[in-house]
Design a protein around this motif. Structure first.
Motif, PDB file in Angstrom:
ATOM      1  N   ILE A  65       2.076   2.088  -3.345  1.00 16.55           N
ATOM      2  CA  ILE A  65       1.098   2.718  -4.220  1.00 16.55           C
ATOM      3  C   ILE A  65       0.855   4.158  -3.827  1.00 16.55           C
ATOM      4  N   GLU A  66       0.783   4.349  -2.532  1.00 18.79           N
ATOM      5  CA  GLU A  66       0.581   5.724  -2.087  1.00 18.79           C
ATOM      6  C   GLU A  66       1.702   6.621  -2.582  1.00 18.79           C
ATOM      7  N   THR A 105      -6.285   2.503  -2.026  1.00 20.90           N
ATOM      8  CA  THR A 105      -6.246   1.520  -3.107  1.00 20.90           C
ATOM      9  C   THR A 105      -7.647   1.258  -3.619  1.00 20.90           C
ATOM     10  N   GLU A 158       1.169   7.349  -6.072  1.00 15.13           N
ATOM     11  CA  GLU A 158       0.087   8.308  -6.283  1.00 15.13           C
ATOM     12  C   GLU A 158       0.572   9.730  -6.055  1.00 15.13           C
ATOM     13  N   ILE A 186      -2.825  -1.900  -8.954  1.00 13.30           N
ATOM     14  CA  ILE A 186      -3.905  -1.772  -7.973  1.00 13.30           C
ATOM     15  C   ILE A 186      -4.728  -3.052  -7.930  1.00 13.30           C
ATOM     16  N   SER A 187      -4.979  -3.575  -9.097  1.00 12.34           N
ATOM     17  CA  SER A 187      -5.762  -4.807  -9.158  1.00 12.34           C
ATOM     18  C   SER A 187      -5.093  -5.904  -8.340  1.00 12.34           C
ATOM     19  N   ASP A 199      -3.214  -5.511  -5.868  1.00 13.40           N
ATOM     20  CA  ASP A 199      -3.333  -5.214  -4.449  1.00 13.40           C
ATOM     21  C   ASP A 199      -4.725  -5.516  -3.928  1.00 13.40           C
ATOM     22  N   SER A 240      -0.739   1.442 -13.446  1.00  8.97           N
ATOM     23  CA  SER A 240      -1.171   1.518 -12.062  1.00  8.97           C
ATOM     24  C   SER A 240      -2.439   0.715 -11.851  1.00  8.97           C
ATOM     25  N   VAL A 277       0.834  -1.194   0.000  1.00  8.16           N
ATOM     26  CA  VAL A 277       0.000   0.000   0.000  1.00  8.16           C
ATOM     27  C   VAL A 277       0.872   1.248   0.000  1.00  8.16           C
ATOM     28  N   ARG A 295      -8.915   4.259  -5.464  1.00  6.37           N
ATOM     29  CA  ARG A 295      -8.311   4.411  -6.786  1.00  6.37           C
ATOM     30  C   ARG A 295      -8.832   3.357  -7.751  1.00  6.37           C
ATOM     31  N   PHE A 296      -8.976   2.167  -7.217  1.00  2.77           N
ATOM     32  CA  PHE A 296      -9.461   1.084  -8.067  1.00  2.77           C
ATOM     33  C   PHE A 296     -10.862   1.374  -8.617  1.00  2.77           C
TER      34      PHE A 296
END
Lengths: 391, 695
Positions: free
Chosen positions: B51-52, B107, B55, B75-76, B78, B71, B48, B110-111
């Motif tokens: 990803i943050e 996440t 972002e 994300i998927s 994650d 991304s 996470v 965003r997803f």
């Protein structure tokens, strides 16, 4: 030429030399028959009276009985009533010694009306099927917001709302759906944001084009045709037919009323309830049947029922539940306040009850409509056989 | 369009190259399904974080397709990890008393935002969701959001989870609406319409059975071009997409929506296709009112539409259901049954109405055509709708088999009724005007031809009579008929089926015709003509019977022999009636008295012979024997008796007349003249007497 003779066998009832019921009389082979032509036998008179009493009792029960008028269970009893009347009528018709030729015209007249009722049965069968489609949308709501969903989320609410919106559109009569649709669509637009453009096409998704009858067919016109020229027999007609004109008139009216009430209750192509319906007070069943007629007409004039697609009680309940739920959901914000949720749950519960009633009642109702259809076909064939069998 | 579209990789596996090591490892762990939770706990936070970071560092902008794509896939992954955790919690049954793990809110957000945006692009028309490459990830993502929604809903008492549930659930619903629209528009695929337009099966009008002219061969529509091979309603790509959507919708719990959409769209397509099959819906009342000529052609059209529907459309529909709902046999079976039931009900009403039309002899064949069509499709229906399939709540749906069987039964009864009506028609024909010249009576023509055509339906009629004659109280003759049928039953012995009610009915009709003709023959005062009439009619019947193996077989050899011997008897009777008097003139007895010829008697003989010949010629040349063979048989047999007798009479006695005037006066005909005159008999030509006489 044999041509003429062959045509003879296919000629309408009235034009054939042989009278209806002739077969029966031949079997009875009563040498005295000719002398007693106009004489009404005491036993037969009792039978005719019993029929009047029976019809009166049946309609009295319908008018007063436990089922709410125009509910599915009431419509089922209405059809049961018709079946009983039709069966008794058949017994009288085929069991009676034959009166003179006047009967032929009366009976063939009845069968002509009955044939028109067959198309009504088919149209009503479609209507019942339509109700079954509606039930699917109720099921969606119940799946989305039903008790097994512990938590009512945004997605489920929107899903339910969309199902309700689809249902409202389906429940509009096809002919006036166009106009109301645009307004409705705005309030049921399934998604406030991106996809409003495509919601215009929504109505076609779940709209079934299926009708058993031709496109130009009209339940309203059919009812009028069934009701055309039904007149209570005059005294001399009763005498000339050895009393049989009375049960024929009775059955004409029973047929007309039952078909009319079916069309009133159930969605049908081009519904319309304007028929001429009057029964002389002297008939035992006149009061009950007239009162039923009046009550249904009254119902159809109620403000909230006037534009309904069918007067069936359950349709009204669905309408009420659906609008109530839509209003509720419109005001709901997630996460839901507890009392709101209780309210929604309760609305869904009510909906589930109607849904259950439909689930329980529609299948037997459809079977009954089919049974009425087949019974009419059979008794008509019997009549024709009688005519053609002996020449 | 391609340019500004995010290019998601085809399959996640193809993406591995661009993945970092860590995710790769997790990937494997996931697929092995043996995830160690402790280990995962660290990774999750780590993931996470990553990803943050991403972002904050590089915000994916809509134009930056590759970034979005990359991304989105990370994300998927994650989300999948998170789902695995939740799932394993659930499997262990631990979520009951355990706090759920922290939710990776960013996440999730965003997803769902990416998914929502993606769908929005398709919906707005900015991009089109159709290129094959993109398809898989979208449905995949929808599947993921569906799982996510379900998973977080379990912990919805937690505020964060509750929020996630609402957010993901909302997007899921949006996605479902999008899929619903796609599903719907795919189902409206133009091929279906195109197809229907081309394969117009509008039947040509078939000649009707008519009494006025004698249709010698009835062309039976046996080899109907039922193109059992119907093109599938959608191209394979469309079916593949439909399958993908259906799968996604049903997996997400939107099965009612999906099935309703499918059922209604397919039923509407069927309805819309009916006119292209030439079939327009008519109400029962319309059918009953329709003129027979119009109805006849409607029936032919209907039969084609019906056969086509059951044999071709049903099979194609079942394949479609199975393909779109592959892996869900219950769903596809239910949908197919519903389709079949609705379609059958729609079509069968017409046949039902035909069975109700007023009975008339000429309707028999069309009624039997429909009956045959209904019988013929039964094996196909049985194969398509095997018994014993589970019946769910929609058990009410009419069983096509029962519907067909019930209408078939009514048609059968109608056919029996019509055929039995023939009896009454024969009995009722009591015309008192003899046919001029003793020719074949129209009734004979009509009945014989009618029966002959009926016997082309021999097998069907036999079946119909066996199955549907039960309650026929047809007539007092039923027993006679059966007895008579016994005569024709000898050939039935080989079949091993004793009683054949149709044969009996046929025999009965023949017997009635026979007795009717006998009474008609009595209308002729001249016994010779009476026999010619019987001979003509009997010959006509025998010939027709001989020409039709079916009717011949049904009536049997016994009947045929009886008929032949009757014909011979008529012939003899005729010979006796007409020619024995003529031959009497040529006899010797009475001519010779005391060894010499009595000339006045001889003259008288010649005179009466001449008169009789002239009279017979005059009368009988106007009689009609239209059957050439019979005509020639009659003439030959007459000549064979009369000419030699005359020749010998002349040989013996012409010498007694004075040559010249006397001979000319008494011997009007030479033997050849006589033969010529006999050859002019039965011509149906009354004016021939004078003109053709002697050269």
């Amino acid at each position: 030429m044999p041509t003429a003779d062959f045509q003879g066998s296919s000629a309408p009832f009235a034009s054939t030399g042989r009278s209806f019921l002739s077969l029966r009389r031949d079997h009875a082979a009563d040498p005295m028959d000719a002398h007693h032509r106009h004489h009404i036998d005491a036993g037969e008179q009792r039978e005719l009276d019993a029929f009047q009493h029976q019809v009166a009792d049946l309609f009295h029960d319908l008018a007063g009985g436990g089922d709410e008028i125009l509910s599915i269970s009431w419509v089922r009893r209405l059809l049961d009533t018709f079946l009983v009347c039709q069966e008794e009528f058949r017994v009288i018709l085929f069991g009676h010694r034959r009166p003179p030729a006047l009967m032929d015209r009366l009976v063939s007249d009845f069968f002509e009306r009955a044939v028109k009722a067959l198309d009504v049965c088919n149209a009503v069968r479609d209507g019942v099927d339509q109700l079954r489609q509606w039930r699917k949308h109720l099921e969606i709501v119940i799946v989305a917001l039903g008790p097994h969903n512990r938590e009512l989320g945004e997605g489920q609410l929107r899903r339910a709302k969309k199902a309700l919106g689809d249902l409202v559109i389906l429940m509009l009569d096809e002919k006036d759906s166009g106009s109301v649709l645009s307004q409705r669509n705005r309030s049921f637009g399934r998604h406030s944001g991106s996809s409003s453009s495509s919601s215009g096409g929504r109505r076609s998704h779940f709209r079934s084009l299926s009708w058993s009858v031709s496109r130009s067919w009209s339940a309203s016109r059919q009812l009028q045709a069934i009701g055309n020229n039904i007149a209570a027999p005059r005294g001399h007609e009763v005498v000339e037919t050895a009393g049989l004109a009375v049960p024929v008139f009775t059955m004409n009216l029973v047929l007309l009323f039952v078909m009319w009430a079916l069309v009133a209750a159930i969605p049908c192509q081009d519904r319309g309830l304007q028929i001429h319906f009057s029964v002389p007070r002297s008939y035992l069943w006149a009061a009950s049947i007239t009162s039923l007629h009046e009550r249904i007409v009254e119902e159809s004039k109620k403000k909230d029922r006037k534009n309904s697609i069918g007067l069936l009680k359950e349709i009204h309940q669905i309408e009420k539940c659906v609008h109530h739920l839509i209003d509720l959901i419109d005001t709901v914000q997630v996460p839901m306040a507890e009392e709101k949720e209780v309210e929604v749950r309760q609305g869904v519960q009510e909906l589930a009850q109607v849904c259950e009633a439909m689930k329980e009642g529609l299948d037997p109702l459809e079977r009954l409509v089919r049974e009425v259809f087949l019974r009419i076909v059979r008794s008509r064939t019997e009549g024709l056989d009688c005519l053609n069998g002996v020449e | 369009m391609e340019g500004n579209q995010p290019r998601f990789p085809h399959k996640s596996s193809s993406f591995t190259a661009s993945r970092d090591e860590k995710h790769h490892e997790i990937d494997r762990n996931l697929s092995l399904g043996s995830l160690k939770l402790e280990q995962y706990g660290k990774r999750e936070t780590h993931g996470v974080d990553t990803i943050e970071e991403e972002e904050t560092e590089e915000k994916p902008i809509a134009g930056n397709a590759e970034e979005t794509q990359a991304s989105f896939f990370i994300i998927s992954e994650d989300i999948d990890l998170f789902l695995t955790v939740l799932l394993s919690l659930e499997e262990d049954g631990r979520y009951e008393n355990r706090e759920p793990p922290d939710i990776p809110e960013p996440t999730v957000e965003r997803f769902v935002t990416l998914l929502e945006k993606e769908i929005g692009r398709y919906e707005s028309g900015e991009a089109k969701w159709c290129s094959d490459n993109d398809e898989f990830p979208l449905l995949d993502a929808i599947g993921r959001v569906s799982k996510l929604t379900a998973a977080v809903t379990r912990f919805s008492s937690d505020t964060k989870y509750n929020q996630a549930m609402n957010r993901a659930g909302g997007v899921l619903h949006h996605a479902m609406c999008f899929l619903e629209d796609e599903f719907h528009s795919l189902l409206q695929d133009p091929r279906a319409k195109q197809d229907a337009g081309n394969s117009s099966l509008k039947a040509k009008r078939q000649p009707s059975f008519s009494l006025n002219h004698e249709p010698d061969r009835r062309v039976r529509p046996s080899s109907e071009s039922t193109s059992a091979e119907s093109r599938p309603p959608y191209p394979p790509e469309t079916v593949e997409r439909l399958h993908g959507i259906a799968d996604a919708m049903i997996s997400a719990g939107y099965d009612i929506e999906c099935c309703q959409l499918f059922a209604i769209a397919r039923h509407n397509a069927f309805e819309a296709g009916l006119p292209s099959l030439g079939f327009d819906k008519v109400s029962i009342e319309d059918v009953l009112k329709m003129a027979w000529e119009s109805l006849e052609s409607e029936i032919a059209t209907w039969i084609k539409a019906f056969r086509h529907t059951i044999t071709a459309s049903f099979a194609a529909e079942r394949d479609l259901c199975e393909a779109v709902f592959a892996g869900r046999p219950n769903v596809s079976d239910r949908l197919f049954r519903r389709f079949a039931s609705d379609a059958t009900v729609q079509l069968i009403t017409f046949a039902e109405a035909v069975a109700m039309t007023k009975r008339a002899a000429e309707k028999l064949f069309k009624v039997l055509d429909i009956y045959e069509a209904l019988s013929d499709v039964m094996p196909a229906v049985d194969a398509l709708l095997p018994e014993g399939a589970e019946q769910d709540e929609s058990s009410i749906i009419a069983d096509p088999k029962e519907e067909i069987a019930s209408v078939r039964c009514r048609l059968g009864e109608a056919a029996v009724g019509i055929f039995c009506d023939l009896e009454s028609s024969i009995k009722a024909d009591s015309s008192k005007t003899p046919v001029p010249g003793g020719a074949v009576h129209p009734l004979t023509r009509y009945v014989t031809n009618y029966l002959k055509y009926a016997c082309e339906y021999k097998n069907t009629l036999e079946q119909v009579f066996k199955e549907h004659k039960h309650s026929e109280k047809t007539s007092s003759n039923a027993e006679d008929g059966e007895a008579a049928g016994g005569g024709g039953n000898d050939r039935n012995g080989s079949n091993g089926e004793g009683h054949n009610p149709f044969a009996a009915q046929l025999m009965e009709a023949m017997n009635l015709l026979h007795s009717n003709l006998e009474s008609k023959s009595r209308l002729y005062k001249d016994q010779a003509l009476c026999n010619i009439f019987l001979m003509n009619n009997g010959r006509y019947i025998a010939k027709k019977v001989k020409g039709s193996p079916e009717i011949h077989q049904l009536l049997g050899q016994t009947w045929y022999r009886k008929q032949s011997s009757e014909l011979r008897q008529y012939h003899k009777n005729y010979q006796r009636e007409t020619w024995s008097r003529v031959l009497a003139c040529l006899r010797d007895d009475g001519l010779q008295a005391k060894g010499s010829v009595a000339k006045p008697v001889l003259k008288e003989r010649f005179k009466s012979f001449n008169a009789m010949i002239e009279e017979t010629h005059k009368a009988q040349s106007s009689w009609v024997v239209s059957d050439e063979q019979l005509q020639s048989e009659l003439r030959v047999s007459v000549s064979a008796v009369v000419v030699p007798a005359y020749r010998s009479f002349l040989g013996r006695f012409s010498q007694y007349l004075d040559p010249g005037r006397q001979t000319e006066k008494y011997i009007k005909f030479g033997p050849d003249d006589l033969e010529n005159l006999i050859d002019e008999l039965f011509d149906g030509n009354p004016s021939s007497t004078g003109s053709k006489r002697r050269p």
